[in-house]
Design an enzyme around this catalytic site. Structure first.
Site, mmCIF file in Angstrom:
data_model
loop_
_atom_site.group_PDB
_atom_site.id
_atom_site.type_symbol
_atom_site.label_atom_id
_atom_site.label_comp_id
_atom_site.label_asym_id
_atom_site.label_seq_id
_atom_site.Cartn_x
_atom_site.Cartn_y
_atom_site.Cartn_z
ATOM 1 N N GLU A 110 0.841 -1.206 0.000
ATOM 2 C CA GLU A 110 0.000 0.000 0.000
ATOM 3 C C GLU A 110 0.880 1.261 0.000
ATOM 4 O OE1 GLU A 110 -4.204 -0.988 2.014
ATOM 5 O OE2 GLU A 110 -2.546 -1.448 3.335
ATOM 6 N N GLU A 130 -3.821 -9.779 3.331
ATOM 7 C CA GLU A 130 -4.659 -9.512 4.509
ATOM 8 C C GLU A 130 -5.779 -10.525 4.699
ATOM 9 O OE1 GLU A 130 -2.840 -5.527 3.498
ATOM 10 O OE2 GLU A 130 -3.576 -7.257 2.403
#
Length: 482
Positions: A110, A130
């Site tokens: 990210e 995730e």
């Protein structure tokens, strides 16, 4: 003499007109509060210093950034948040380049997607795992990945949780360029200087327009139906799809706020707590005192005693791990049944199109069966999987004691019988250990390694090595009921 300066988790150094920002938070540069703060401070420095014309983000050590600090989950958030750090990078008015030389996972990717340009070295590994912890990317991952890679590939990357290598990332549009070698700073500086020479613009991922929203939403509907079927009862996969739908339908800031709200819901879910607990538990159980004391014994050939459901399942696990396996059964009829039990697993995979007949034939070439214990005199490791009866098992181990070569590991798959008594039926209790598989053994991940009092350390180390080769999660247990 003052005290030595404290090492910073994020260091900055000016190389010509380029501010090199190095994340240095061993072992994997996890995004703890000090790193997030360091990134925000570094971006402020780049913004205000007229000598800085571009910024290069690199990781020290083996990784770029291997993810968020999962020890912080479930605790009160300490500012700045990761979305704030990502925004500081993306909003910089000077070009920001991320040079990725190792893992850029989860929050690490990210951060990289918030940079304006991305360079990957051969050993780079990029992913958003995730979902494996019951979460979703919560710092813009569900918004920026679809803009860089396209809706479907990005959503599949997040739903699968598996990372991609540098070449695949270039092809997917996740990185702009590949560089050779291992020196991220040198490669990154060369790329940043080249961009400056071309007067390359600041290129914010958030500004990329998603092409053909109607087609994108149609693709997401298909993925949603597949995911609902595949991940029954799991909370975060469908939330990931909802976040990508928001990326298509809402303005960036609104969709980002939606993503954060879904992320917080996932963090609060008991599934996330359970999956994170399992993540740490898996790492904990792999640490064995014996592994420090002794190296595993070498083993390439395995014998399985018994061809019932359990024996066949263990046989398939051993064959899949590349071992040669001999199955022992009491008569020709039982031998035929045992082979059929093994073949049934592979025939099922062929029927589903997940295996070819040639691949099955190649695996079965490593399988033999016999009614004579003398045929396993030279095997390295034996796993007994016969009927749960102490006298039957003792008889088997007396036979193994008679025929097996010195140094062979003798294991029992008993779920509750006294392994000490089984070991004492032999002249070599130091070689006897419990390997308790769970049915169906070729599918269930758990393997209990039951450690009796007289077993030698290298046999325990061998059992853990076998678990690793069979891709099982080993759990060390003592001899006790259940």
């Amino acid at each position: 003499m003052g005290a030595a300066p404290q090492a910073l988790a994020v260091n900055t150094a000016l190389h010509g007109a380029i501010l090199v920002v190095t994340i240095d938070n061993p072992p994997v540069n996890a995004l703890g509060q000090v790193v997030r703060q360091g990134l925000v401070t570094a971006m402020q420095q780049a913004e205000t210093d007229a000598a800085v014309r571009a910024v290069l983000l690199v990781g020290a050590g083996k990784a770029f950034i291997a993810g968020a600090d999962i020890r912080e989950f479930g605790k009160p958030p300490v500012p700045p948040s990761l979305p704030e750090a990502c925004a500081a990078i993306e909003n910089c008015s000077k070009p920001v380049v991320a040079a990725i030389h190792g893992a850029a996972l989860g929050g690490g990717l990210e951060v990289a997607m918030s940079a304006h340009y991305r360079l990957a070295l051969p050993a780079a590994s990029l992913g958003l795992p995730e979902v494996l912890l019951g979460l979703l990317p919560g710092s813009g991952g569900t918004q920026r990945a679809p803009r860089l890679m396209g809706i479907k590939p990005a959503t599949e990357l997040m739903l699968g949780g598996k990372p991609m290598n540098a070449k695949a990332a270039l092809k997917a549009g996740l990185v702009d360029r590949l560089a050779e070698g291992t020196d991220a700073v040198a490669a990154g500086l060369a790329y940043a200087n080249e961009l400056l020479a071309q007067n390359a613009p600041v290129r914010r991922t958030r500004d990329i327009v998603i092409a053909d929203p109607a087609a994108a939403l149609a693709e997401l509907e298909v993925l949603k139906a597949e995911t609902a079927k595949k991940s029954r009862g799991l909370f975060s996969p469908l939330k990931i799809i909802e976040c990508v739908q928001a990326a298509v339908q809402k303005p960036f800031d609104e969709a980002l706020a939606f993503e954060r709200a879904q992320f917080i819901e996932c963090v609060a879910s008991p599934q996330r707590a359970g999956l994170v607990h399992a993540f740490f538990a898996e790492r904990e159980v792999a640490k064995v005192p014996e592994a420090k004391l002794a190296a595993p014994r070498a083993f390439s050939t395995i014998a399985i005693i018994g061809g019932g459901t359990m024996g066949a399942g263990i046989t398939v696990s051993a064959l899949d791990a590349g071992f040669s396996v001999t199955m022992i059964e009491r008569d020709a009829e039982s031998i035929a049944r045992g082979r059929k039990n093994v073949e049934k697993v592979y025939d099922g995979l062929i029927a589903k199109g997940r295996m070819t007949a040639e691949a099955k034939a190649a695996i079965m070439a490593r399988y033999t069966s016999s009614t004579s214990y003398d045929d396993i005199a030279q095997v390295d490791l034996v796993i007994e999987a016969v009927f749960e009866d102490l006298e039957v098992k003792k008889a088997v181990f007396r036979e193994l004691d008679r025929v097996c070569k010195p140094g062979a590991v003798l294991a029992t798959n008993t779920s509750y019988l006294d392994i000490e008594a089984i070991a004492d039926a032999t002249q070599r209790p130091q070689d006897v250990i419990g390997l308790h598989f769970f049915s169906p053994a070729n599918i269930m991940k758990l393997l209990e390694i039951v450690v009796p009092s007289k077993v030698s350390a290298d046999v325990v180390a061998t059992a853990f090595e076998l678990a690793k080769k069979m891709k099982k999660v080993p759990v060390r247990a003592g001899v006790c009921d259940g």
